[in-house]
Design a protein around this motif. Structure first.
Motif, PDB file in Angstrom:
ATOM      1  N   SER A  13       6.266  13.588   6.326  1.00 36.90           N
ATOM      2  CA  SER A  13       6.533  13.554   4.901  1.00 36.90           C
ATOM      3  C   SER A  13       5.273  13.174   4.138  1.00 36.90           C
ATOM      4  CB  SER A  13       7.653  12.544   4.646  1.00 36.90           C
ATOM      5  OG  SER A  13       7.557  12.031   3.348  1.00 36.90           O
ATOM      6  N   TRP A  14       4.909  14.024   3.180  1.00 40.96           N
ATOM      7  CA  TRP A  14       3.749  13.754   2.329  1.00 40.96           C
ATOM      8  C   TRP A  14       4.218  13.005   1.091  1.00 40.96           C
ATOM      9  CZ3 TRP A  14      -1.165  14.488   3.656  1.00 40.96           C
ATOM     10  CH2 TRP A  14      -1.493  15.473   4.597  1.00 40.96           C
ATOM     11  N   PHE A  15       3.464  12.056   0.646  1.00 42.71           N
ATOM     12  CA  PHE A  15       3.710  11.357  -0.614  1.00 42.71           C
ATOM     13  C   PHE A  15       5.136  10.793  -0.685  1.00 42.71           C
ATOM     14  CE2 PHE A  15       1.019  15.166  -1.384  1.00 42.71           C
ATOM     15  CZ  PHE A  15      -0.200  14.524  -1.520  1.00 42.71           C
ATOM     16  N   GLY A  16       5.722  10.496   0.468  1.00 39.81           N
ATOM     17  CA  GLY A  16       7.067   9.929   0.505  1.00 39.81           C
ATOM     18  C   GLY A  16       8.153  10.853  -0.004  1.00 39.81           C
ATOM     19  N   LYS A  17       7.885  12.154   0.009  1.00 41.90           N
ATOM     20  CA  LYS A  17       8.866  13.101  -0.518  1.00 41.90           C
ATOM     21  C   LYS A  17       9.303  14.085   0.569  1.00 41.90           C
ATOM     22  CE  LYS A  17       6.360  14.630  -4.024  1.00 41.90           C
ATOM     23  NZ  LYS A  17       6.040  15.364  -5.269  1.00 41.90           N
ATOM     24  N   ASN A  18      10.319  14.879   0.225  1.00 44.66           N
ATOM     25  CA  ASN A  18      10.639  16.017   1.082  1.00 44.66           C
ATOM     26  C   ASN A  18       9.523  17.035   0.927  1.00 44.66           C
ATOM     27  OD1 ASN A  18      13.076  14.965   1.937  1.00 44.66           O
ATOM     28  ND2 ASN A  18      14.166  15.818   0.168  1.00 44.66           N
ATOM     29  N   ASN A  19       9.262  17.758   1.995  1.00 43.15           N
ATOM     30  CA  ASN A  19       8.112  18.658   1.928  1.00 43.15           C
ATOM     31  C   ASN A  19       8.424  19.930   1.154  1.00 43.15           C
ATOM     32  OD1 ASN A  19       6.546  17.001   3.701  1.00 43.15           O
ATOM     33  ND2 ASN A  19       7.993  17.656   5.267  1.00 43.15           N
ATOM     34  N   SER A  20       7.506  20.290   0.284  1.00 44.90           N
ATOM     35  CA  SER A  20       7.606  21.602  -0.349  1.00 44.90           C
ATOM     36  C   SER A  20       6.205  22.193  -0.373  1.00 44.90           C
ATOM     37  CB  SER A  20       8.159  21.485  -1.765  1.00 44.90           C
ATOM     38  OG  SER A  20       7.141  21.108  -2.642  1.00 44.90           O
ATOM     39  N   SER A  21       6.147  23.521  -0.427  1.00 39.84           N
ATOM     40  CA  SER A  21       4.829  24.150  -0.346  1.00 39.84           C
ATOM     41  C   SER A  21       3.947  23.739  -1.521  1.00 39.84           C
ATOM     42  CB  SER A  21       4.970  25.669  -0.275  1.00 39.84           C
ATOM     43  OG  SER A  21       5.765  26.128  -1.333  1.00 39.84           O
ATOM     44  N   SER A  22       4.547  23.429  -2.665  1.00 40.67           N
ATOM     45  CA  SER A  22       3.701  23.110  -3.818  1.00 40.67           C
ATOM     46  C   SER A  22       3.050  21.729  -3.674  1.00 40.67           C
ATOM     47  CB  SER A  22       4.507  23.204  -5.111  1.00 40.67           C
ATOM     48  OG  SER A  22       5.567  22.302  -5.070  1.00 40.67           O
ATOM     49  N   ASP A  23       3.615  20.851  -2.824  1.00 39.77           N
ATOM     50  CA  ASP A  23       2.948  19.571  -2.555  1.00 39.77           C
ATOM     51  C   ASP A  23       1.569  19.796  -1.951  1.00 39.77           C
ATOM     52  OD1 ASP A  23       4.821  17.832  -3.476  1.00 39.77           O
ATOM     53  OD2 ASP A  23       5.853  17.624  -1.553  1.00 39.77           O
ATOM     54  N   ARG A  24       1.433  20.906  -1.220  1.00 42.21           N
ATOM     55  CA  ARG A  24       0.153  21.174  -0.571  1.00 42.21           C
ATOM     56  C   ARG A  24      -0.947  21.484  -1.580  1.00 42.21           C
ATOM     57  NH1 ARG A  24       3.468  23.847   3.178  1.00 42.21           N
ATOM     58  NH2 ARG A  24       2.906  25.898   2.413  1.00 42.21           N
ATOM     59  N   LYS A  25      -0.566  21.788  -2.810  1.00 43.28           N
ATOM     60  CA  LYS A  25      -1.601  22.017  -3.822  1.00 43.28           C
ATOM     61  C   LYS A  25      -2.354  20.730  -4.138  1.00 43.28           C
ATOM     62  CE  LYS A  25       0.781  26.014  -5.558  1.00 43.28           C
ATOM     63  NZ  LYS A  25       1.449  26.761  -6.604  1.00 43.28           N
ATOM     64  N   LYS A  26      -1.758  19.579  -3.779  1.00 42.57           N
ATOM     65  CA  LYS A  26      -2.432  18.298  -3.998  1.00 42.57           C
ATOM     66  C   LYS A  26      -3.231  17.859  -2.768  1.00 42.57           C
ATOM     67  CE  LYS A  26       1.449  16.285  -5.335  1.00 42.57           C
ATOM     68  NZ  LYS A  26       2.294  15.106  -5.583  1.00 42.57           N
ATOM     69  N   ILE A  27      -3.260  18.750  -1.770  1.00 40.48           N
ATOM     70  CA  ILE A  27      -3.986  18.455  -0.534  1.00 40.48           C
ATOM     71  C   ILE A  27      -5.093  19.492  -0.386  1.00 40.48           C
ATOM     72  CG2 ILE A  27      -3.792  18.272   1.974  1.00 40.48           C
ATOM     73  CD1 ILE A  27      -0.711  17.968   1.470  1.00 40.48           C
ATOM     74  N   GLY A  28      -6.310  19.036  -0.128  1.00 37.47           N
ATOM     75  CA  GLY A  28      -7.368  19.999   0.156  1.00 37.47           C
ATOM     76  C   GLY A  28      -7.564  20.034   1.657  1.00 37.47           C
ATOM     77  N   MET A  74       0.830  -1.220   0.000  1.00 36.91           N
ATOM     78  CA  MET A  74       0.000   0.000   0.000  1.00 36.91           C
ATOM     79  C   MET A  74       0.859   1.263   0.000  1.00 36.91           C
ATOM     80  SD  MET A  74      -3.452   0.925   1.104  1.00 36.91           S
ATOM     81  CE  MET A  74      -4.953   0.022   0.785  1.00 36.91           C
ATOM     82  N   ASP A  75       0.455   2.227  -0.765  1.00 38.07           N
ATOM     83  CA  ASP A  75       1.186   3.495  -0.771  1.00 38.07           C
ATOM     84  C   ASP A  75       0.915   4.267   0.509  1.00 38.07           C
ATOM     85  OD1 ASP A  75       2.110   2.909  -3.207  1.00 38.07           O
ATOM     86  OD2 ASP A  75       0.833   4.313  -4.316  1.00 38.07           O
ATOM     87  N   THR A  76       1.983   4.852   1.031  1.00 38.37           N
ATOM     88  CA  THR A  76       1.801   5.700   2.194  1.00 38.37           C
ATOM     89  C   THR A  76       1.631   7.137   1.736  1.00 38.37           C
ATOM     90  OG1 THR A  76       3.163   4.228   3.489  1.00 38.37           O
ATOM     91  CG2 THR A  76       2.831   6.433   4.367  1.00 38.37           C
ATOM     92  N   ILE A  77       0.549   7.783   2.186  1.00 37.34           N
ATOM     93  CA  ILE A  77       0.293   9.163   1.809  1.00 37.34           C
ATOM     94  C   ILE A  77       1.026  10.122   2.752  1.00 37.34           C
ATOM     95  CG2 ILE A  77      -1.505  10.940   1.886  1.00 37.34           C
ATOM     96  CD1 ILE A  77      -1.872   9.480  -0.589  1.00 37.34           C
ATOM     97  N   LEU A  78       0.930   9.805   4.028  1.00 38.07           N
ATOM     98  CA  LEU A  78       1.549  10.689   5.028  1.00 38.07           C
ATOM     99  C   LEU A  78       2.225   9.856   6.099  1.00 38.07           C
ATOM    100  CD1 LEU A  78       1.899  13.496   6.466  1.00 38.07           C
ATOM    101  CD2 LEU A  78      -0.255  13.005   7.622  1.00 38.07           C
ATOM    102  N   LYS A  79       3.443  10.241   6.410  1.00 40.52           N
ATOM    103  CA  LYS A  79       4.156   9.573   7.496  1.00 40.52           C
ATOM    104  C   LYS A  79       4.598  10.640   8.491  1.00 40.52           C
ATOM    105  CE  LYS A  79       7.606   6.000   8.181  1.00 40.52           C
ATOM    106  NZ  LYS A  79       6.771   5.511   9.288  1.00 40.52           N
ATOM    107  N   ILE A  80       4.227  10.438   9.741  1.00 40.12           N
ATOM    108  CA  ILE A  80       4.618  11.377  10.794  1.00 40.12           C
ATOM    109  C   ILE A  80       5.535  10.638  11.754  1.00 40.12           C
ATOM    110  CG2 ILE A  80       3.795  12.727  12.757  1.00 40.12           C
ATOM    111  CD1 ILE A  80       1.252  13.287  11.307  1.00 40.12           C
ATOM    112  N   ASP A  81       6.645  11.263  12.091  1.00 36.32           N
ATOM    113  CA  ASP A  81       7.636  10.592  12.913  1.00 36.32           C
ATOM    114  C   ASP A  81       8.003  11.421  14.146  1.00 36.32           C
ATOM    115  OD1 ASP A  81       9.462   8.710  13.673  1.00 36.32           O
ATOM    116  OD2 ASP A  81      11.068   9.518  12.409  1.00 36.32           O
ATOM    117  N   SER A  82       7.668  10.930  15.301  1.00 42.43           N
ATOM    118  CA  SER A  82       7.900  11.574  16.611  1.00 42.43           C
ATOM    119  C   SER A  82       7.747  13.088  16.592  1.00 42.43           C
ATOM    120  CB  SER A  82       9.236  11.196  17.235  1.00 42.43           C
ATOM    121  OG  SER A  82      10.103  10.614  16.341  1.00 42.43           O
ATOM    122  N   LEU A  83       6.605  13.528  16.111  1.00 43.55           N
ATOM    123  CA  LEU A  83       6.320  14.955  16.014  1.00 43.55           C
ATOM    124  C   LEU A  83       6.031  15.539  17.399  1.00 43.55           C
ATOM    125  CD1 LEU A  83       6.097  16.703  13.453  1.00 43.55           C
ATOM    126  CD2 LEU A  83       3.634  16.507  13.661  1.00 43.55           C
TER     127      LEU A  83
END
Ligand SMILES: Nc1ncnc2c1ncn2[C@@H]1O[C@H](COP(=O)(O)OP(=O)(O)O)[C@@H](O)[C@H]1O
Ligand SMILES: [Mg+2]
Lengths: 297, 260
Positions: A62-77, A1-10
């Motif tokens: 990390s969203w979509f298994g990537k480093n975070n960038s503000s433009s990734d948020r355009k794919k999030i509502g 399964m693809d992981t959409i969001l991974k949060i680590d000891s936030l």
């Protein structure tokens, strides 16, 4: 399964308290993930961090298994805490602004307005909207550009029962088309009704998480009644998978060991020639569970 | 970039307080510039303030006097983003914090551009109306339009920085107006004998348009013959541009360092 969001000891520390503390979780594509906790438990803070408006004290996500960038948020509502719109603008102008930011064509405005049932009211000013309409407009804005993920923070907060039902229908319809949904809520029945996965948090800490059914079933409880009450008690306590017994008004509440099944228990009773008038497998309700886990120690 | 401009355009176009203040500013500056020939100037050079090419000095001077109005426009415009929590929403929707500040700076440029174009048209109209013998439509005096433009962007950038810093409209207006008094105190009392006073931000911006009153005052005290500068001092313009860059950079820095 693809992981959409991974949060680590936030962790998020405010001067007087830890709003979020060592929170880790992972959200799979297509799931409806409930973040469940009482008011002030850190839900909004957590979502604020993953949406880039609140800075974390430590930890990663990390969203979509990537480093975070503000433009990734355009794919999030996302709808965080309150619907945020210009009150002096029409709903349509407000949606145009959201569309421009996300790089979405204006044509999409009619589609999302249709989904939340606001098409006829698009030209009205935002300030003339009722609370429920404001909330629906915020969901419409979040749906612009068909995002892969929808983040909703208490989307039914403050609504009347009809408004709550409308929003829930919208959420369920959206999840059917495969959009991953992250839903923060303090209302247990909401999470129970719409979520596939849940993380219960309290004071910023994760208490338990997993598949809703796994988390919610909890214990192996059976309600059983017979006219021969004493015989039933005796039989139950001698059953090999027996754990505990509690006498309720009209029935006995029997807890079985995890390894044991209700079918075996029922067979056992029948082979012992007792007439059973009531036999119900009860799942511990999320409500009981929720109150139990989140009550002050 | 074009998207950001159209976002700001939607916000301004439908905002009634924007139109009210803008039209009010336009009417007042029209009135004040039109009355300029009845002002005492004490100089022959400035005898016909409404004729070409002196009109460029007159109009920019009068219009810059009223810069408080567009400054309040900016403070309201930025304050709205915090009041409606749309600054937050823009970041959630995918703008970086830096891009958000830049998009708001577009409003500064937009308003400054509209006003400057208006002042040019106003000057052309009044200059043409006043008749007289025209030697030179766009003399060296026309450079004050560039000075006026930089001054406007400068003062508005300062208002912009204050509104990003304080978020709340009321507080921002008080601080903005209060700073005018602070700078007067700095100029006339604290740095009285120091050249530093000529580099104070509002003083720099002010020097970008013609100022008969202050030039007169200075010359009285210095016992020198009144001497008007008839074209823009480009060195001051460069200092002004530096101040604008500072206001913008500080706004970006502050906004990035804080939770929205
Ligand atoms: N900006 C802030 N400064 C200080 N404390 C805050 C701030 N924002 C939230 N908190 C505190 O952090 C805790 C978690 O708040 P929040 O994330 O809003 O909870 P929830 O959304 O679950 O109701 C609360 O105790 C709240 O008072
Ligand atoms: Mg909350």
């Amino acid at each position: 399964m693809d992981t959409i969001l991974k949060i680590d000891s936030l962790t998020k520390k405010y001067p007087s308290l830890f709003a979020v503390s060592q929170l880790s979780l992972s959200i799979d594509k297509g799931s409806v993930f409930g973040l469940l906790g009482p008011n002030g438990s850190g839900k909004t803070t957590t979502l604020g961090i993953i949406l880039g408006v609140t800075s974390a004290t430590s930890g990663n996500f990390s969203w979509f298994g990537k480093n975070n960038s503000s433009s990734d948020r355009k794919k999030i509502g996302a709808l965080l805490e309150t619907p945020n719109f210009y009150s002096y603008l029409s709903a349509k102008s407000n949606l145009k602004i959201s569309a421009k930011i996300k790089g979405v064509d204006y044509k999409d405005i009619d589609r999302v307005a249709e989904i939340v049932n606001l098409k006829d009211r698009l030209n009205d000013k935002f300030k003339t909207y009722s609370l429920g309409m404001k909330q629906r407009l915020a969901i419409a804005a979040a749906l612009l550009g068909k995002p892969e993920v929808l983040v909703l923070d208490e989307p039914t907060n403050g609504l009347d029962p009809q408004g709550i039902a409308e929003i829930r229908t919208v959420i369920q319809n959206i999840s059917k088309i495969g959009v991953t949904i992250i839903l923060a809520s303090h209302a247990l029945d909401e999470v129970e009704k719409v979520c596939s996965h849940v993380c219960v948090i309290k004071k910023g800490k994760s208490l338990i998480q997993g598949n809703v059914n796994d988390v919610l079933v909890g214990e192996n409880l059976i309600e059983v009644a017979s006219s021969e009450k004493e015989k039933l008690k005796e039989l139950a306590t001698t059953f090999s998978g027996f754990k505990t017994l509690k006498e309720e008004n009209y029935y006995l509440l029997v807890t079985l060991q995890d390894s044991s099944s209700s079918i075996e228990f029922s067979k056992y009773l029948i082979t012992n020639n007792i007439i059973i008038t009531h036999f119900v497998k009860r799942t511990k309700s999320l409500e009981e569970f929720f109150l139990e886990t989140t009550k002050d120690a | 970039m074009l998207d950001l401009i159209s976002i700001e355009y939607i916000k301004l176009k439908n905002n009634s307080s924007f139109w009210i203040i803008l039209v009010f500013y336009m009417l007042i500056s029209f009135y004040v510039v039109g009355k300029a020939d009845s002002l005492p100037t004490g100089s022959d050079v400035f005898a016909n303030p409404l004729q070409f090419p002196m009109i460029w000095l007159t109009s920019t001077y009068c219009a810059s006097f009223l810069v408080l109005f567009p400054s309040i426009l900016i403070i309201l415009n930025i304050g709205n983003e915090f009041k409606y929590k749309t600054a937050k929403q823009h970041v959630i929707d995918g703008l970086s914090k830096t891009t958000f500040i830049l998009s708001k700076f577009i409003s500064v440029c937009l308003i400054a551009t509209i006003i400057t174009i208006y002042v040019i048209l106003l000057s052309l109209f009044l200059g043409w109306q006043s008749g007289g013998e025209v030697q030179d439509f766009f003399g060296e005096q026309f450079s004050f339009i560039a000075g006026f433009y930089i001054q406007l962007i400068g003062v508005l950038s300062f208002a912009f920085f204050i509104s990003i810093l304080f978020k709340r409209t009321g507080i921002s207006i008080v601080v903005f107006v209060g700073y005018y008094f602070i700078e007067v105190i700095l100029y006339y009392l604290i740095f009285e004998d120091s050249p530093i006073r000529d580099y104070l931000p509002l003083e720099v911006f002010n020097s970008l348009t013609f100022s008969p009153i202050k030039d007169n005052l200075d010359s009285f005290s210095g016992l020198s013959i009144p001497e008007f500068k008839l074209s823009l001092n480009w060195f001051s313009a460069a200092i002004g541009a530096i101040y604008i860059a500072i206001c913008l950079s500080l706004s970006i820095l502050i906004f990035n360092r804080r939770d929205v």
